[in-house]
Design an enzyme around this catalytic site. Structure first.
Site, PDB file in Angstrom:
ATOM      1  N   ASN A 208       0.850  -1.192   0.000  1.00  0.00           N
ATOM      2  CA  ASN A 208       0.000   0.000   0.000  1.00  0.00           C
ATOM      3  C   ASN A 208       0.886   1.241   0.000  1.00  0.00           C
ATOM      4  O   ASN A 208       2.108   1.142   0.037  1.00  0.00           O
ATOM      5  CB  ASN A 208      -0.964  -0.034   1.200  1.00  0.00           C
ATOM      6  CG  ASN A 208      -0.218  -0.056   2.513  1.00  0.00           C
ATOM      7  OD1 ASN A 208       0.501   0.875   2.846  1.00  0.00           O
ATOM      8  ND2 ASN A 208      -0.362  -1.155   3.253  1.00  0.00           N
ATOM      9  N   LYS A 286       9.119 -17.244  -9.988  1.00  0.00           N
ATOM     10  CA  LYS A 286       8.354 -16.172 -10.627  1.00  0.00           C
ATOM     11  C   LYS A 286       7.225 -16.780 -11.471  1.00  0.00           C
ATOM     12  O   LYS A 286       7.458 -17.700 -12.257  1.00  0.00           O
ATOM     13  CB  LYS A 286       9.300 -15.344 -11.511  1.00  0.00           C
ATOM     14  CG  LYS A 286       8.605 -14.138 -12.094  1.00  0.00           C
ATOM     15  CD  LYS A 286       9.519 -13.337 -12.996  1.00  0.00           C
ATOM     16  CE  LYS A 286       8.698 -12.295 -13.742  1.00  0.00           C
ATOM     17  NZ  LYS A 286       9.376 -11.792 -14.913  1.00  0.00           N
ATOM     18  N   PRO A 304      -3.277 -11.617  10.368  1.00  0.00           N
ATOM     19  CA  PRO A 304      -3.612 -11.426  11.785  1.00  0.00           C
ATOM     20  C   PRO A 304      -3.775  -9.935  12.063  1.00  0.00           C
ATOM     21  O   PRO A 304      -3.031  -9.123  11.508  1.00  0.00           O
ATOM     22  CB  PRO A 304      -2.387 -11.979  12.523  1.00  0.00           C
ATOM     23  CG  PRO A 304      -1.276 -11.943  11.525  1.00  0.00           C
ATOM     24  CD  PRO A 304      -1.920 -12.150  10.180  1.00  0.00           C
ATOM     25  N   ILE A 306      -2.950  -7.348  14.332  1.00  0.00           N
ATOM     26  CA  ILE A 306      -1.973  -7.227  15.432  1.00  0.00           C
ATOM     27  C   ILE A 306      -2.517  -6.310  16.522  1.00  0.00           C
ATOM     28  O   ILE A 306      -2.417  -6.611  17.709  1.00  0.00           O
ATOM     29  CB  ILE A 306      -0.622  -6.699  14.893  1.00  0.00           C
ATOM     30  CG1 ILE A 306      -0.194  -7.507  13.670  1.00  0.00           C
ATOM     31  CG2 ILE A 306       0.451  -6.748  15.961  1.00  0.00           C
ATOM     32  CD1 ILE A 306       0.912  -6.867  12.850  1.00  0.00           C
ATOM     33  N   LYS A 342     -11.759  -3.360  18.090  1.00  0.00           N
ATOM     34  CA  LYS A 342     -10.381  -3.833  18.301  1.00  0.00           C
ATOM     35  C   LYS A 342     -10.018  -3.889  19.781  1.00  0.00           C
ATOM     36  O   LYS A 342      -9.083  -4.571  20.162  1.00  0.00           O
ATOM     37  CB  LYS A 342      -9.411  -2.902  17.583  1.00  0.00           C
ATOM     38  CG  LYS A 342      -9.697  -2.805  16.092  1.00  0.00           C
ATOM     39  CD  LYS A 342      -8.447  -2.933  15.286  1.00  0.00           C
ATOM     40  CE  LYS A 342      -8.732  -2.732  13.819  1.00  0.00           C
ATOM     41  NZ  LYS A 342      -7.689  -3.280  12.978  1.00  0.00           N
TER      42      LYS A 342
END
Ligand code: C5P
Length: 398
Positions: A208, A286, A304, A306, A342
């Protein structure tokens, strides 16, 4: 970070003395003033001229240098500093220190000082593990002498094991910790930062646009208030903060392991933009375009979370857990729901719509959501956002 701090750097005679040249440069970059002392044996490894040039200071070499005694006596020299660093600290010098010997300038300064002393040992693995050396180190620890390293690895002599002098950034982190001053002195804060890279094959990955700018600024601001920072970072495009213990990772799984290993901490700030998904079975080779028009489908699995995992720990949960929420619409509402989901204490929400230029940019506009409600800060530089958050964290931990 070390602005105006005075460091007496004693360089003893070991092969790692060459690293001390870089140490001098980096300490000065941080604003410290370095006064170098060389033992006789150290002069076999580095020249007084190069040490003096890098430190932009006189090199002190001899106990019986009357000119020096006239300018600055050894007692004064040993106390003018804020910290005495011994790098490399050889087994010989550690033995002298443990036994209270004062038969040359370095050992005399170490006996005469009333300032904290930080040693970065460097020696052959057998010498490090030798019972007499281990006894000396244990004795010195009891005396309040601090140690950084040694690290484990390939040694100049060809052997492998503990004994390698700590790397320069580690020594800088230890120096910063000893000299830290501020409301977060003595506190350990964990910061995650940057993107994660999730491999598709050896050359491709999912990532990102996070640059790591906000996380790095946060680590710096926390250290400026005296915190010891463990900085777990994905492949960011800005350099990691000097003075932090930096743990570089690539994937979310690696970040999770590094975060759990870095606990306990007084606070944890999760500024990383962790990839939500990873490729289930990344290819070892590849993936080829075979000309048939076949387009590979990537099967994804959830990474996961975190932040959620650490927030819900029953053992070792940091006293304050802060998450970030990058949203593109209904920022406060989404972030408030995220905080509850969360289980973290605070959520710092920001609008990362493309038109804001926030992701990867220099500025940020955040809303801090705590148990008491939401507060929106005006748009400001990521450095200022970091300073405001660090101050709040210090208040919360006090
Ligand atoms: O769920 P979302 O990605 O929006 O949550 C953002 C917050 O959660 C950030 O603080 C981020 O660092 C953290 N996070 C995490 N592990 C994940 C995903 C997000 O720690 N897998």
């Amino acid at each position: 970070m070390l602005h105006g701090k005075r460091i007496l750097l004693i360089i003893a005679g070991g092969i790692a003395a060459f690293k001390s040249l870089d140490l001098i440069r980096r300490l000065r970059e941080q604003g410290a003033h370095v006064t170098p002392v060389l033992t006789k044996a150290a002069e076999e490894f580095v020249t007084p001229l190069s040490v003096s040039a890098l430190a932009a200071e006189k090199v002190y070499r001899d106990l019986f240098d009357l000119t020096v005694e006239h300018e600055m006596g050894h007692i004064e020299l040993s106390r003018a500093a804020d910290l005495v660093v011994v790098a490399p600290a050889t087994s010989d010098l550690l033995a002298k220190m443990a036994g209270g010997l004062a038969n040359d300038l370095a050992s005399t300064l170490l006996m005469a000082t009333d300032k904290p002393v930080l040693c970065a040992p460097s020696m052959n693995v057998r010498m490090w593990l030798h019972p007499s050396n281990q006894r000396n180190v244990a004795r010195l620890r009891e005396d309040g002498i601090r140690f950084v390293g040694p690290g484990e690895g390939e040694m100049a002599c060809g052997e492998y094991g503990p004994g390698r002098m700590a790397e320069v950034p580690e020594i800088i982190a230890a120096v910063s910790e000893v000299l830290a001053d501020g409301p977060l002195k003595g506190k350990h804060v964990l910061v995650t930062s940057g993107p994660t890279h999730e491999p598709i094959d050896p050359v491709r990955y999912i990532a990102n646009r996070s640059s790591g700018t906000q996380g790095t600024a946060l680590a710096r601001a926390l250290m400026a208030l005296g915190a010891r920072v463990t900085f777990v970072t994905g492949p960011a495009s800005v350099p990691p903060p000097e003075g932090a213990e930096v743990i570089a990772v690539e994937t979310a799984d690696q970040m999770r392991a590094a975060v759990l290993a870095a606990l306990p901490s007084d606070a944890a700030v999760f500024a990383a933009a962790v990839a939500d998904w990873r490729v289930v079975s990344a290819s070892d080779s590849k993936i080829k375009k075979d000309g048939s028009g076949h387009i590979p489908a990537l099967e994804l699995a959830e990474n996961p979370d975190i932040l959620a995992e650490v927030s819900k720990l029953t053992e070792n949960r940091p006293g304050l857990v802060v998450g970030f929420a990058a949203e593109t619409n209904d920022v406060t509402a989404h972030a408030t729901a995220k905080r509850a989901r969360k289980g973290c204490d605070w959520i710092v929400a920001n609008d990362v719509s493309p038109e804001t230029g926030i992701m990867g940019g220099r500025e940020n506009a955040v809303t801090v959501i705590t148990g008491e409600g939401a507060e929106t800060l005006p748009r400001m530089s990521k450095t200022e956002v970091a300073e405001k958050l660090a101050t709040r964290i210090a208040e919360a931990l006090s």
